[in-house]
Design an enzyme around this catalytic site. Structure first.
Site, PDB file in Angstrom:
ATOM      1  N   ASN A 171      -5.042  -0.469  -4.332  1.00 17.07           N
ATOM      2  CA  ASN A 171      -4.968   0.518  -5.408  1.00 17.07           C
ATOM      3  C   ASN A 171      -4.572  -0.014  -6.769  1.00 17.07           C
ATOM      4  OD1 ASN A 171      -3.468   2.157  -2.758  1.00 17.07           O
ATOM      5  ND2 ASN A 171      -5.480   2.785  -3.500  1.00 17.07           N
TER       6      ASN A 171
ATOM      7  N   ASP B 299       0.842  -1.196   0.000  1.00 19.27           N
ATOM      8  CA  ASP B 299       0.000   0.000   0.000  1.00 19.27           C
ATOM      9  C   ASP B 299       0.874   1.241   0.000  1.00 19.27           C
ATOM     10  OD1 ASP B 299      -2.548   1.433   2.207  1.00 19.27           O
ATOM     11  OD2 ASP B 299      -2.317   1.495   0.015  1.00 19.27           O
TER      12      ASP B 299
ATOM     13  N   GLU C  47     -11.278   4.445  -1.423  1.00 18.08           N
ATOM     14  CA  GLU C  47     -11.718   4.823  -0.082  1.00 18.08           C
ATOM     15  C   GLU C  47     -12.557   6.102  -0.067  1.00 18.08           C
ATOM     16  OE1 GLU C  47      -8.620   3.948  -0.884  1.00 18.08           O
ATOM     17  OE2 GLU C  47      -7.143   5.403  -0.338  1.00 18.08           O
TER      18      GLU C  47
ATOM     19  N   LYS D  81       3.125   3.191  -5.912  1.00 15.71           N
ATOM     20  CA  LYS D  81       2.663   2.157  -6.859  1.00 15.71           C
ATOM     21  C   LYS D  81       3.793   1.629  -7.721  1.00 15.71           C
ATOM     22  CE  LYS D  81      -0.632   3.297  -4.543  1.00 15.71           C
ATOM     23  NZ  LYS D  81      -0.636   2.556  -3.249  1.00 15.71           N
TER      24      LYS D  81
HETATM   25  O1  LIG Z   1      -5.164   4.235  -1.309  1.00 11.12           O
HETATM   26  C1  LIG Z   1      -4.455   5.219  -1.935  1.00 11.12           C
HETATM   27  C2  LIG Z   1      -5.075   6.170  -2.745  1.00 11.12           C
HETATM   28  C3  LIG Z   1      -4.323   7.167  -3.372  1.00 11.12           C
HETATM   29  C4  LIG Z   1      -5.015   8.179  -4.212  1.00 11.12           C
HETATM   30  C5  LIG Z   1      -4.618   9.500  -4.183  1.00 11.12           C
HETATM   31  C6  LIG Z   1      -5.291  10.448  -4.961  1.00 11.12           C
HETATM   32  C7  LIG Z   1      -6.355  10.047  -5.771  1.00 11.12           C
HETATM   33  F1  LIG Z   1      -7.003  10.968  -6.510  1.00 11.12           F
HETATM   34  C8  LIG Z   1      -6.741   8.722  -5.808  1.00 11.12           C
HETATM   35  C9  LIG Z   1      -6.069   7.778  -5.035  1.00 11.12           C
HETATM   36  C10 LIG Z   1      -2.933   7.225  -3.189  1.00 11.12           C
HETATM   37  C11 LIG Z   1      -2.289   6.262  -2.383  1.00 11.12           C
HETATM   38  C12 LIG Z   1      -0.900   6.263  -2.163  1.00 11.12           C
HETATM   39  N1  LIG Z   1      -0.340   5.326  -1.380  1.00 11.12           N
HETATM   40  C13 LIG Z   1      -1.125   4.362  -0.818  1.00 11.12           C
HETATM   41  N2  LIG Z   1      -2.458   4.300  -0.991  1.00 11.12           N
HETATM   42  C14 LIG Z   1      -3.059   5.246  -1.759  1.00 11.12           C
HETATM   43 MG   LIG Z   2      -3.882   2.636  -0.603  1.00  8.89          MG
END
Ligand SMILES: Oc1cc(-c2ccc(F)cc2)cc2cncnc12
Ligand SMILES: [Mg+2]
Length: 214
Positions: free
Chosen positions: A170, A141, A199, A144
């Site tokens: 993600n 997590d 989320e 990416k």
């Molecule tokens: O769960 C997550 C979501 C997002 C993220 C950010 C911005 C957006 F617009 C969409 C999704 C970024 C992350 C970075 N690291 C770990 N987990 C993440």
């Molecule tokens: Mg995440």
């Protein structure tokens, strides 16, 4: 400029959650992030999928890459059997400082070791530093573009064994195309996608569960 978003989240936990009660910490964070300000926790749509995989694996040794504020750390650690250990890795010291306090508020500090640093640097040191021979469960997590190099590193360091379970957040949003291509096409993994939502939003996201075949 006042408190950071993680610090504001910590305040909400300290105000609204009961010390030693992981479920109330989870609920306080989800309420804050759904009604006050969004934050990148795995959240309450994907969270129950994480819970079900952790409960099914019942890991003695677990690794989390990307602690952030400790939300998924608490979700995982609350389900661990006595004597099991979770190592969580966070690159950002400010995030790590908040996470330590949230994990402590949940009363789970004895099950969790939070290590500050880059996953690529820390993974090769885990065996010697923590006396761990392999991980039963890994939650990815973090950045990416680190998912694929880090599982290859785990393989090369002999930290995965037949049956080790990887769960990646993600895989749709923001997306991890190279990682997905690898685990879905490699003969060394049996992979499965769990569709869910980013989320606290209506956007699609999901978790990829990949069993290492040895
Ligand atoms: O769960 C997550 C979501 C997002 C993220 C950010 C911005 C957006 F617009 C969409 C999704 C970024 C992350 C970075 N690291 C770990 N987990 C993440
Ligand atoms: Mg995440």
């Amino acid at each position: 400029t006042g408190l950071s978003r993680p610090q504001r989240m910590l305040k909400a936990v300290q105000k609204n959650a009961t010390k030693g009660d992981p479920q109330s910490v989870i609920a306080a964070i989800d309420y804050y992030c759904r009604h006050k300000e969004w934050a990148m926790n795995v959240g309450d749509d994907k969270g129950p999928i994480l819970d079900s995989v952790v409960s099914e694996v019942n890991p003695s040794t677990a690794l989390e890459l990307g602690t952030y504020c400790g939300y998924s750390t608490v979700r995982i650690a609350r389900l661990l059997s006595p004597g099991s250990k979770l190592i969580t890795v966070e690159f950002n010291p400010a995030y790590a400082a908040v996470a330590r306090q949230i994990i402590a508020h949940a009363g789970l500090q004895n099950k969790v070791t939070l290590v500050e640093g880059g996953s690529g640097d820390l993974i090769p040191k885990i065996k010697e530093q923590f006396g761990i021979t392999s991980f039963d469960f890994v939650f990815l997590d973090h950045w990416k573009d680190r998912y694929l190099p880090d599982i290859k590193l785990l393989e090369d360091c002999g930290l995965l064994k037949k049956g080790s379970v990887l769960l990646a957040d993600n895989v749709i949003c923001p997306g991890t195309p190279e990682y997905l291509e690898y685990v879905r096409n490699s003969p060394r993994y049996k992979s499965q996608y769990f569709q869910s939502y980013l989320e606290y939003t209506k956007a699609e996201d999901g978790l990829e569960k990949s069993v290492f075949l040895g």
